[in-house]
Design an enzyme around this catalytic site. Structure first.
Site, PDB file in Angstrom:
ATOM      1  N   LYS A  33     -18.450  19.698   3.267  1.00 11.56           N
ATOM      2  CA  LYS A  33     -17.247  20.054   4.925  1.00 11.56           C
ATOM      3  C   LYS A  33     -17.288  18.900   5.012  1.00 11.56           C
ATOM      4  O   LYS A  33     -15.953  18.334   5.790  1.00 11.56           O
ATOM      5  CB  LYS A  33     -17.335  21.284   5.561  1.00 11.56           C
ATOM      6  CG  LYS A  33     -16.620  21.681   6.629  1.00 11.56           C
ATOM      7  CD  LYS A  33     -15.260  21.486   5.942  1.00 11.56           C
ATOM      8  CE  LYS A  33     -14.050  22.201   6.846  1.00 11.56           C
ATOM      9  NZ  LYS A  33     -12.770  22.329   6.409  1.00 11.56           N
TER      10      LYS A  33
ATOM     11  N   SER B  13       0.824  -1.368  -0.126  1.00  5.55           N
ATOM     12  CA  SER B  13       0.201  -0.285   0.051  1.00  5.55           C
ATOM     13  C   SER B  13       1.246   2.017  -0.283  1.00  5.55           C
ATOM     14  O   SER B  13       1.642   1.514  -0.528  1.00  5.55           O
ATOM     15  CB  SER B  13      -0.878  -0.122   1.580  1.00  5.55           C
ATOM     16  OG  SER B  13      -2.213   0.824   1.223  1.00  5.55           O
TER      17      SER B  13
END
Length: 334
Positions: A222, A170
């Site tokens: 947001k 990863s």
């Protein structure tokens, strides 16, 4: 069911009290140690050729006895003096860096200093860097910065080899892929080209106990998914979209440095062992970092570069608390 609810509420209270205690303790330590502790920085350099030579001589001396051992000591001294006189300043040099990654990639700050130090001395086209990486990945931004630090070496014309003994998956593989060459042990884990995110949500538990959560934002997205508030289908969809965007950036970065990779096949989040990764093009050679470095020591001078910054106790406690919170709440990781 009532027992489970009571237990969940008890657990939430316990975690809250524990967090408050940690914050209080950190604050008290900070006040007690303010002005006493100073940040200490240190750059250390070890010549690995000397280490390998000393290992060889120690074993050879132990296998000898009596007069032969004494004779060897005199011989070693003569050889050391001859080596010092004959040392060639134009001999190739290999700078060795070691990166051990956690979920926050906290050693990236050390890595950036080590890379900067190496770039002051490395001769493009002549010297090399071997970066030994051990990491299973973590948060996107820190590991992206780690990859960018290694990319500085390639951009400066310094050949970069990454060695993987155990795992570079990863975010760890994101860093490794920057190298001109990746060398992995046969059972080292590489790949895991994907993005994962998970967030606990206790909104239903809070509602059962008549606890209201208010959150006000400016901007439609947001906040997408939250721990305490009620998540919406629109928020979930936006969250998944952001995951896909990060995955696309991940694949694009790999394509830049390893264009031969079949990302349609490999960017599934799966991992592979070194033996499997070699024919897939994820790595270029099977070997341990020990074999790689010992082989290079016969033709080049090897220097292990390590930067260490010792933080004050209060800062270390704060970082530990922040790390625990981020591991529980942070969204994206590679």
């Amino acid at each position: 069911m009532e027992f489970i609810q009571d237990y969940g509420l008890f657990l939430a209270k316990t975690l809250t009290l524990l967090f408050a205690a940690l914050v209080l303790f950190g604050t008290l330590v900070a006040l007690a140690t303010r002005g006493r502790e100073r940040t200490r920085e240190q750059l250390t350099v070890k010549r690995l050729n000397d280490r390998y030579r000393d290992m060889e001589r120690t074993l050879k001396h132990a296998m000898s006895g009596g007069r032969a051992a004494k004779k060897l000591v005199r011989q070693f001294k003569k050889e050391s003096k001859a080596e010092e006189k004959a040392r060639d300043e134009n001999r190739p040099r290999v700078f060795v860096l070691r990166f051990h990654g956690d979920i926050r990639a906290t050693h990236v700050d050390n890595l950036r200093q080590e890379v900067s130090a190496v770039l002051t001395q490395a001769r493009p086209g002549q010297d090399r860097v071997v970066a030994c990486i051990e990491s299973g990945g973590g948060l996107v931004a820190p590991y992206g910065l780690g990859a960018a630090q290694l990319a500085r070496l390639r951009e400066a014309g310094v050949d970069l080899t990454v060695a993987v003994d155990r795992v570079a998956a990863s975010g760890g593989y994101l860093m490794a892929a920057v190298a001109n060459r990746i060398v992995a042990a046969p059972f080292a884990i590489v790949g895991s080209i994907g993005v994962v995110a998970q967030i606990p949500n206790v909104n239903r538990l809070l509602k059962r106990h008549d606890v209201d959560i208010e959150m006000h934002t400016a901007g439609q997205f947001k906040r997408t998914l939250t721990v305490l508030g009620e998540n919406t289908p629109e928020g979930r969809e936006k969250f998944k979209q952001e995951l896909e965007e990060i995955h696309a950036l991940f694949k694009g970065y790999l394509k830049r440095y390893r264009p031969a990779l079949d990302l349609d096949k490999l960017a599934t989040g799966e991992h592979w062992y070194g033996e499997q990764a070699l024919p897939l093009g994820l790595v270029d050679e099977l070997a341990t970092s020990d074999d790689l470095l010992m082989g290079l020591s016969k033709e080049a001078d090897l220097y292990e570069v390590h930067y260490q910054k010792r933080e004050p106790l209060a800062r270390r406690i704060t970082l530990a608390v922040e790390g625990a919170i981020e591991r529980a709440l942070h969204r994206y990781s590679v």
